[in-house]
Design a protein around this motif. Structure first.
Motif, PDB file in Angstrom:
ATOM      1  N   ARG A 145      24.030 -63.772 -47.176  1.00  0.00           N
ATOM      2  CA  ARG A 145      24.848 -64.226 -46.048  1.00  0.00           C
ATOM      3  C   ARG A 145      23.914 -64.904 -45.049  1.00  0.00           C
ATOM      4  O   ARG A 145      22.780 -64.461 -44.851  1.00  0.00           O
ATOM      5  N   ASP A 205      20.445 -62.672 -45.295  1.00  0.00           N
ATOM      6  CA  ASP A 205      20.287 -61.238 -45.519  1.00  0.00           C
ATOM      7  C   ASP A 205      20.208 -60.942 -47.010  1.00  0.00           C
ATOM      8  O   ASP A 205      20.205 -61.866 -47.844  1.00  0.00           O
ATOM      9  N   THR A 217      18.413 -63.617 -31.124  1.00  0.00           N
ATOM     10  CA  THR A 217      18.908 -62.634 -32.102  1.00  0.00           C
ATOM     11  C   THR A 217      18.211 -61.286 -32.042  1.00  0.00           C
ATOM     12  O   THR A 217      18.705 -60.320 -32.601  1.00  0.00           O
ATOM     13  N   HIS A 250      20.116 -57.152 -43.318  1.00  0.00           N
ATOM     14  CA  HIS A 250      21.251 -57.372 -42.416  1.00  0.00           C
ATOM     15  C   HIS A 250      20.999 -56.642 -41.092  1.00  0.00           C
ATOM     16  O   HIS A 250      20.499 -55.522 -41.082  1.00  0.00           O
ATOM     17  N   ARG A 269      27.747 -64.764 -36.239  1.00  0.00           N
ATOM     18  CA  ARG A 269      28.530 -64.312 -37.391  1.00  0.00           C
ATOM     19  C   ARG A 269      27.711 -64.515 -38.658  1.00  0.00           C
ATOM     20  O   ARG A 269      27.037 -65.528 -38.824  1.00  0.00           O
ATOM     21  N   TRP A 270      27.803 -63.538 -39.553  1.00  0.00           N
ATOM     22  CA  TRP A 270      27.222 -63.676 -40.885  1.00  0.00           C
ATOM     23  C   TRP A 270      28.272 -64.318 -41.797  1.00  0.00           C
ATOM     24  O   TRP A 270      29.409 -63.858 -41.847  1.00  0.00           O
ATOM     25  N   TRP A 271      27.878 -65.386 -42.501  1.00  0.00           N
ATOM     26  CA  TRP A 271      28.781 -66.146 -43.354  1.00  0.00           C
ATOM     27  C   TRP A 271      28.313 -66.103 -44.811  1.00  0.00           C
ATOM     28  O   TRP A 271      27.122 -66.189 -45.084  1.00  0.00           O
ATOM     29  N   ARG A 272      29.280 -66.061 -45.708  1.00  0.00           N
ATOM     30  CA  ARG A 272      29.004 -66.245 -47.138  1.00  0.00           C
ATOM     31  C   ARG A 272      29.223 -67.721 -47.459  1.00  0.00           C
ATOM     32  O   ARG A 272      30.043 -68.383 -46.815  1.00  0.00           O
ATOM     33  N   LEU A 277      23.224 -66.188 -41.118  1.00  0.00           N
ATOM     34  CA  LEU A 277      23.594 -65.925 -39.731  1.00  0.00           C
ATOM     35  C   LEU A 277      23.717 -67.242 -38.982  1.00  0.00           C
ATOM     36  O   LEU A 277      22.776 -68.034 -38.960  1.00  0.00           O
TER      37      LEU A 277
END
Length: 167
Positions: free
Chosen positions: A19, A15, A65, A104, A125-128, A21
């Motif tokens: 981040r 995004d 998604t 996002h 889940r969106w992850w950094r 996905l």
């Protein structure tokens, strides 16, 4: 001898805040150590007969998604794992990863909750990157060292040729 490898496509969806996905897969599987029953992996899946990679990628992302990809995303990573029982019924897997940049969004694809469950897909889940790099515990990432190629991708952008990944 010709190996029977499961060919799949996956998307590194980033995004506007970098981040990524990931899908949470929950399952007992021979390739997953006994203490880990959860694997976080990029959305995507198998290439069906008659599909090319990008057609399969677009279908998988729409199904899982809800993301509609119209442009041809760059091919950034290639992974081959040859191991008995890594993918049931196959001698191993081939995953080709493509970089998709998007705003996002809340993942909600065409598949019903029951269909997602049948594919062992439990959550999104969106992850950094620091969350991935600092994660400890029994849950795994696919590839196992996701933080390293992801950091390179975020720093240098899409490579000219796909980077070869390990397990």
């Amino acid at each position: 001898m010709t190996l029977n490898l499961r060919r799949s496509v996956r998307a590194i969806i980033l995004d506007e805040h970098d981040r990524v996905l990931l899908c949470r897969f929950v399952f007992p599987h021979p390739a997953v150590p006994e203490q880990a029953t959860v694997v976080w992996a990029a959305p995507g899946g198998g290439i069906e007969p008659g599909e090319d990679q990008l057609t399969a990628l677009r279908r998988e992302l729409r199904e899982e998604t809800g993301l509609a990809v119209t442009a041809d995303p760059p091919h950034v990573w290639h992974q081959e794992v040859v191991a008995a029982d890594h993918a049931p019924g196959f001698d191993g897997i081939v995953n080709d990863y493509f970089l998709v940049r998007t705003s996002h969004f809340q993942p909600r694809g065409e598949l019903t909750d029951d269909q997602l469950t049948a594919e062992n897909l439990d959550a999104f889940r969106w992850w950094r990157l620091p969350e991935i790099a600092g994660r400890t515990g029994p849950e795994l990432f696919s590839p196992r060292d996701l933080a390293t190629p992801l950091a390179a991708l975020l720093t240098a952008g899409a490579p000219h040729q796909p980077v070869l990944l390990g397990l």
